[in-house]
Design a protein around this motif. Structure first.
Motif, short mmCIF file in Angstrom:
data_model
loop_
_atom_site.label_atom_id
_atom_site.label_comp_id
_atom_site.label_asym_id
_atom_site.label_seq_id
_atom_site.Cartn_x
_atom_site.Cartn_y
_atom_site.Cartn_z
N LEU A 38 0.76 -1.22 -0.08
CA LEU A 38 -0.04 -0.11 -0.20
C LEU A 38 0.93 1.30 0.15
CD1 LEU A 38 -2.69 -0.88 2.77
CD2 LEU A 38 -2.85 -0.89 0.12
N PHE A 39 0.46 2.22 -0.86
CA PHE A 39 1.04 3.52 -0.63
C PHE A 39 1.38 4.10 0.63
CE2 PHE A 39 1.22 8.18 -1.09
CZ PHE A 39 2.00 8.53 -1.87
N ALA A 40 0.27 4.09 1.68
CA ALA A 40 0.39 4.54 2.94
C ALA A 40 1.45 3.85 3.64
CB ALA A 40 -0.90 4.39 3.51
N GLU A 41 1.70 2.56 3.41
CA GLU A 41 2.96 1.91 4.22
C GLU A 41 4.29 2.68 3.90
OE1 GLU A 41 2.64 -2.32 3.75
OE2 GLU A 41 0.43 -2.18 4.18
N VAL A 42 4.53 2.76 2.52
CA VAL A 42 5.67 3.39 2.10
C VAL A 42 5.79 4.71 2.56
CG1 VAL A 42 6.98 3.79 -0.14
CG2 VAL A 42 5.59 1.75 -0.04
N ALA A 43 4.80 5.52 2.49
CA ALA A 43 4.90 6.78 2.79
C ALA A 43 5.32 7.21 4.39
CB ALA A 43 3.26 7.55 2.81
N GLU A 44 4.83 6.12 5.24
CA GLU A 44 5.26 6.20 6.61
C GLU A 44 6.75 5.79 6.69
OE1 GLU A 44 3.56 7.38 9.07
OE2 GLU A 44 1.89 7.62 7.79
N LEU A 45 7.32 4.75 5.86
CA LEU A 45 8.75 4.69 5.70
C LEU A 45 9.67 5.69 5.36
CD1 LEU A 45 8.58 0.87 4.71
CD2 LEU A 45 9.01 1.94 7.02
N TRP A 46 9.02 6.44 4.32
CA TRP A 46 9.75 7.54 3.61
C TRP A 46 9.70 8.56 4.53
CZ3 TRP A 46 7.32 12.12 2.32
CH2 TRP A 46 8.03 13.11 1.59
N LEU A 47 8.84 8.97 5.55
CA LEU A 47 8.73 9.99 6.17
C LEU A 47 9.54 9.90 7.45
CD1 LEU A 47 7.24 13.04 6.47
CD2 LEU A 47 5.57 11.81 8.05
N ALA A 48 9.71 8.70 7.81
CA ALA A 48 10.67 8.28 9.16
C ALA A 48 12.09 8.55 8.48
CB ALA A 48 10.38 7.00 9.45
N TYR A 69 6.17 18.11 5.30
CA TYR A 69 5.50 16.97 4.52
C TYR A 69 4.67 16.09 5.06
CZ TYR A 69 9.67 17.60 1.67
OH TYR A 69 10.67 18.02 0.82
N ARG A 70 4.41 16.24 6.64
CA ARG A 70 3.16 15.38 7.39
C ARG A 70 2.06 16.10 7.08
NH1 ARG A 70 2.83 10.46 9.45
NH2 ARG A 70 1.47 10.89 7.77
N ARG A 71 2.12 17.23 7.05
CA ARG A 71 0.90 18.16 6.88
C ARG A 71 0.21 17.77 5.73
NH1 ARG A 71 2.71 22.10 8.40
NH2 ARG A 71 3.21 23.31 6.45
N HIS A 128 -3.60 15.85 2.00
CA HIS A 128 -3.98 15.83 0.54
C HIS A 128 -3.53 14.37 -0.12
CE1 HIS A 128 -4.84 20.09 0.31
NE2 HIS A 128 -3.48 20.29 1.26
N VAL A 129 -2.21 13.96 0.20
CA VAL A 129 -1.86 12.85 -0.57
C VAL A 129 -2.68 11.53 -0.18
CG1 VAL A 129 0.22 11.55 -1.00
CG2 VAL A 129 0.50 14.04 -0.92
N ARG A 141 3.08 22.22 -6.04
CA ARG A 141 4.57 21.53 -6.33
C ARG A 141 5.04 20.94 -4.91
NH1 ARG A 141 4.98 26.87 -8.46
NH2 ARG A 141 5.35 26.66 -10.75
N THR A 142 4.50 21.35 -3.68
CA THR A 142 4.99 20.71 -2.50
C THR A 142 4.27 19.34 -2.16
OG1 THR A 142 5.31 22.91 -1.16
CG2 THR A 142 4.93 20.97 0.08
N ILE A 143 3.19 19.30 -2.86
CA ILE A 143 2.36 17.90 -2.78
C ILE A 143 3.15 16.85 -4.01
CG2 ILE A 143 0.23 16.81 -3.20
CD1 ILE A 143 -1.24 19.39 -2.42
N ARG A 144 3.41 17.47 -5.00
CA ARG A 144 4.05 16.79 -6.08
C ARG A 144 5.24 16.14 -5.56
NH1 ARG A 144 5.50 17.70 -12.36
NH2 ARG A 144 7.21 16.48 -12.47
N THR A 145 6.04 17.03 -4.69
CA THR A 145 7.22 16.71 -4.01
C THR A 145 7.20 15.69 -3.36
OG1 THR A 145 8.48 18.95 -4.33
CG2 THR A 145 9.32 17.32 -2.73
N VAL A 146 6.15 15.77 -2.34
CA VAL A 146 6.03 14.24 -1.44
C VAL A 146 5.46 13.11 -2.40
CG1 VAL A 146 4.18 13.77 0.18
CG2 VAL A 146 5.09 16.08 0.43
N LEU A 147 4.79 13.35 -3.27
CA LEU A 147 4.53 11.93 -3.98
C LEU A 147 5.80 11.73 -4.66
CD1 LEU A 147 1.28 13.36 -5.85
CD2 LEU A 147 1.28 11.34 -4.49
#
Length: 382
Positions: A58-68, A82-84, A89-90, A124-130
């Motif tokens: 799942l995208f959400a699982e990868v997102a948490e690893l990336w944010l860590a 990025y967390r916000r 949004h994402v 642009r910030t949202i795209r950076t997060v993606l």
């Protein structure tokens, strides 16, 4: 593939990421089903990377690893931003999708929809997060290519630099000194300091008296005061070495600082604290002391006070960063080189200083007079 009592089974050998070759078997009602399942499993094993990630993750699982990872490697304010954007949004749009479902087409459609309701810089910030999340998946060998790379560029958002003209600056400062709420919030000294040094507001609020050399008229800047979620007010080092700099301050800035200097054992005290004891008259006379419980001044609260004043003064476009742009523009008009100005501003590239911070609007008659001289034949004919 071969038949079994319960149907069909497809079998082969596959060399996994650890170098060990293992048998892989998949069953199905028909030979074609068994072979399709085997091929799909081989594709998944081939894209199965570190941390147990794969195309079905799942995208959400990868997102948490990336944010860590971001929190370990970057400053806290970046992780907060990025967390916000992830939460707001994402993740509502992509959190339940699997990595294989995050296609370029889906991402591009999402970004185009965001452009209809959000500011370009926010998009642009949202795209950076993606891009960051999916680039992490690529690094972990969960997917082969980052699909964000194919998303069309985001147009707009870049605003021209705006600095005060001489007339605007005189009017702005006059209103600033005459505004009781601005005076109570200690804005006149703070904004004059920003205009006199060109530093960012977080750098000014993070300055201590030990950073000021009153005898040599030198001020050391580097750390920035920021509010970090879950932590509070903290001093952060600059992003690059160019952020550490010693500024030769103009006379009016040193006069301002000498009037504010509290004396005694104040080396660790903020120059612009959260609250002051004494009246404005006492402040001007140099009798300043910190109230009990005061300390660092919150940049967010200071920004709110500035926004209230600009509405009263009739300068809706003004932010603290316009002071920085005004200072840099003045240095440019006084013939300092871009390299010298970028060093003073704490930028690592002179081109960034020129393109982002210098107001190119002609304020004087120099250009008109030059053209008048060059076009004398035209003038004589007229």
């Amino acid at each position: 593939a071969y038949r079994t009592p319960s149907g069909w089974r497809a079998e082969t050998y596959f060399r996994d990421a650890d170098g060990v070759t293992r048998p892989v078997k998949r069953a199905g009602d028909t030979r074609a089903k068994a072979e399709r399942r085997l091929k799909a499993d081989l594709v998944e094993r081939g894209h199965h990377g570190g941390a147990g990630l794969g195309r079905e993750t799942l995208f959400a699982e990868v997102a948490e690893l990336w944010l860590a990872e971001v929190q370990r490697r970057r400053r806290g304010t970046t992780a907060d931003t990025y967390r916000r954007n992830l939460d707001c949004h994402v993740l509502p749009a992509f959190g339940r999708l699997r990595l294989r479902e995050c296609t370029t087409r889906a991402l591009d459609r999402y970004v185009r929809e965001l452009e209809t309701r959000l500011k370009p810089n926010t998009v642009r910030t949202i795209r950076t997060v993606l891009s960051g999340v999916l680039a992490y998946a690529v690094r972990m060998d969960a997917i082969g290519v980052n699909p964000v790379r194919g998303v069309a560029p985001i147009e707009g958002g870049a605003r021209p630099s705006r600095a005060f003209t001489r007339v605007e600056l005189a009017d702005f400062l006059a209103q600033l000194d005459a505004d009781p709420e601005a005076v109570a919030a200690d804005l006149p000294d703070l904004l004059r300091y920003l205009l006199g040094t060109g530093v960012r507001i977080g750098e000014a609020l993070g300055m201590r008296w030990e950073d000021v050399d009153l005898d040599e008229a030198l001020i050391t800047h580097g750390s920035t005061l920021v509010r970090q979620a879950g932590v509070g007010l903290v001093l952060h080092p600059p992003k690059t070495e160019a952020g550490f700099r010693v500024l030769p301050a103009p006379d009016f800035v040193m006069m301002l600082l000498r009037l504010r200097y509290p004396g005694g054992d104040c080396a660790s005290w903020p120059v612009f604290p959260s609250c002051l004891c004494g009246s404005r008259r006492e402040l001007r006379a140099g009798r300043v002391s910190l109230a009990r419980g005061s300390g660092w001044r919150d940049p967010n609260n200071t920004g709110a006070a500035i926004r209230r004043f600009r509405a009263r003064a009739g300068y809706p476009w003004f932010t603290s960063h316009n002071c920085r742009k005004t200072t840099i523009t003045m240095l440019d008009k006084n013939q300092l080189t871009p390299r010298a100005i970028s060093g003073y501003a704490g930028h690592s590239k002179p081109s960034f200083t020129m393109n982002t911070y210098m107001d190119r609007r002609p304020e004087d008659r120099a250009a008109g007079e030059a053209l008048d001289a060059a076009m004398r034949p035209v003038r004589e004919q007229m």
